[in-house]
Design an enzyme around this catalytic site. Structure first.
Site, short mmCIF file in Angstrom:
data_model
loop_
_atom_site.label_atom_id
_atom_site.label_comp_id
_atom_site.label_asym_id
_atom_site.label_seq_id
_atom_site.Cartn_x
_atom_site.Cartn_y
_atom_site.Cartn_z
N TYR A 153 0.84 -1.19 0.00
CA TYR A 153 0.00 0.00 0.00
C TYR A 153 0.88 1.24 0.00
O TYR A 153 1.69 1.43 0.91
CB TYR A 153 -0.92 0.02 1.22
CG TYR A 153 -1.69 1.32 1.35
CD1 TYR A 153 -2.70 1.64 0.45
CD2 TYR A 153 -1.39 2.23 2.36
CE1 TYR A 153 -3.38 2.84 0.53
CE2 TYR A 153 -2.07 3.43 2.46
CZ TYR A 153 -3.07 3.74 1.55
OH TYR A 153 -3.73 4.93 1.63
N ASP A 200 1.21 15.60 6.26
CA ASP A 200 0.13 15.19 5.38
C ASP A 200 -0.98 16.23 5.43
O ASP A 200 -2.02 16.03 6.06
CB ASP A 200 -0.39 13.81 5.81
CG ASP A 200 -1.42 13.25 4.84
OD1 ASP A 200 -1.51 13.77 3.70
OD2 ASP A 200 -2.15 12.32 5.22
N ASP A 202 -5.38 10.66 -3.15
CA ASP A 202 -5.92 11.87 -2.55
C ASP A 202 -7.26 12.26 -3.19
O ASP A 202 -8.15 11.45 -3.29
CB ASP A 202 -4.91 13.01 -2.63
CG ASP A 202 -3.74 12.81 -1.68
OD1 ASP A 202 -3.86 12.01 -0.74
OD2 ASP A 202 -2.69 13.44 -1.88
N ASN A 207 -8.76 1.11 7.44
CA ASN A 207 -7.49 1.82 7.63
C ASN A 207 -7.05 1.75 9.08
O ASN A 207 -7.74 2.26 9.97
CB ASN A 207 -7.66 3.28 7.19
CG ASN A 207 -6.35 4.03 7.14
OD1 ASN A 207 -5.27 3.43 7.13
ND2 ASN A 207 -6.43 5.34 7.12
#
Length: 304
Positions: free
Chosen positions: A40, A55, A85, A210
């Protein structure tokens, strides 16, 4: 079978896929050596590891595509799932971004419904675009896939839970599936009840989970994620703090003493070390062998 096709077959088995977050070549090589069957590419890790920036939506499409292409090229038999994104613009730009990911060999990507100046999904103050804008992004991704003849897996991500609530977030994801998304990603869940319920609400569409160390979502192992029904679990920064602490310790020692002690004499006993081992991990012997097989003499005079 490669990339997206392989990932689609893995999802069909019903086994929960655990994918480690990587953002540079060495970490990816270590994960491949340890037998992970997917990688990932984390957006947060790309911002931190490639740019040295937080981020906060500071990476460009070029930053992300370049990193994704490098990771996907390390082993074409191992699918790479990549953060994309917001797609970096309106529908035309989203289509271009997705096409570039496809050409780079990426197996799957996720697009979200935050504004362009997005931020990590586990931070507060996230701002959303409206449903129409989000769905336009998903449709543009689907159009890019159809136009290129690719089969990249499109994952719809929503950050609506924080500001609009659970029902609104689920509604957005259902609309995204209607627009052509293959998988759903509800970001920022704060309880195991939400985690389990979202899978039920979105069935039969596969869902991604996640797991962020120190984030707002409770951490669960693969067995518990499987029981909840998740198809894919990502650990985007699973080794980030370990890398940070290792850098910090070595930097402090070098700065204070002007020297780094032999790692083989460390209190913990012998450890792996030496640049040659890292070179081997990254394919040094294979490069030398290939050069010889092709009739080259690049390393004939005492190379590696």
């Amino acid at each position: 079978m490669r990339g997206a096709a392989k990932l689609r077959e893995m999802i069909k088995t019903g086994r929960t896929i655990v994918s480690p977050g990587v953002y540079e070549g060495l970490g990816a090589r270590v994960c491949l050596q340890n037998g992970f069957d997917t990688l990932y590419m984390t957006g947060a890790g790309t911002a931190i590891g490639q740019l040295g920036m937080p981020d906060l939506g500071l990476t460009t499409a070029d930053d992300m595509v370049r990193n994704a292409a490098m990771l996907a090229g390390l082993n074409r038999d191992v699918p790479v799932i990549a953060d994309a994104d917001t797609g970096f613009g309106g529908p035309v730009m989203v289509e271009r971004t997705v096409e570039r990911y496809i050409l780079a060999g990426v197996a799957a990507l996720h697009l979200e419904d935050q504004v362009m100046q997005k931020r990590c999904g586990h931070l507060g103050g996230k701002e959303l675009v409206d449903e129409a804008t989000f769905l336009a992004r998903i449709r543009a991704a689907v159009a890019a896939r159809e136009r290129t003849g690719g089969d990249i897996v499109i994952i719809a991500r929503t950050d609506a839970l924080q500001s609009l609530g659970f029902d609104a977030a689920i509604h957005r994801l259902k609309l995204a599936v209607e627009a052509g998304a293959d998988m759903c990603f509800l970001e920022g869940m704060t309880s195991k009840e939400q985690m389990a319920e979202s899978v039920k609400q979105l069935a039969p569409t596969p869902c991604m989970l996640n797991m962020v160390n120190g984030g707002v979502t409770p951490l669960v192992d693969a067995k518990e994620a499987q029981a909840m029904g998740y198809a894919l679990v990502i650990w985007p920064i699973f080794a980030l703090m370990a890398a940070f602490n290792a850098y910090e310790k070595a930097a402090q020692e070098l700065k204070s003493t002007g020297f780094l002690a032999d790692m083989k004499d460390s209190p913990g006993g012998p450890v792996r070390g030496g640049v040659r081992e890292v070179f081997e991990l990254c394919g040094m012997s294979k490069c030398v062998e290939f050069d010889m097989q092709m009739g080259g003499a690049t390393y004939a005079k005492g190379g590696p």
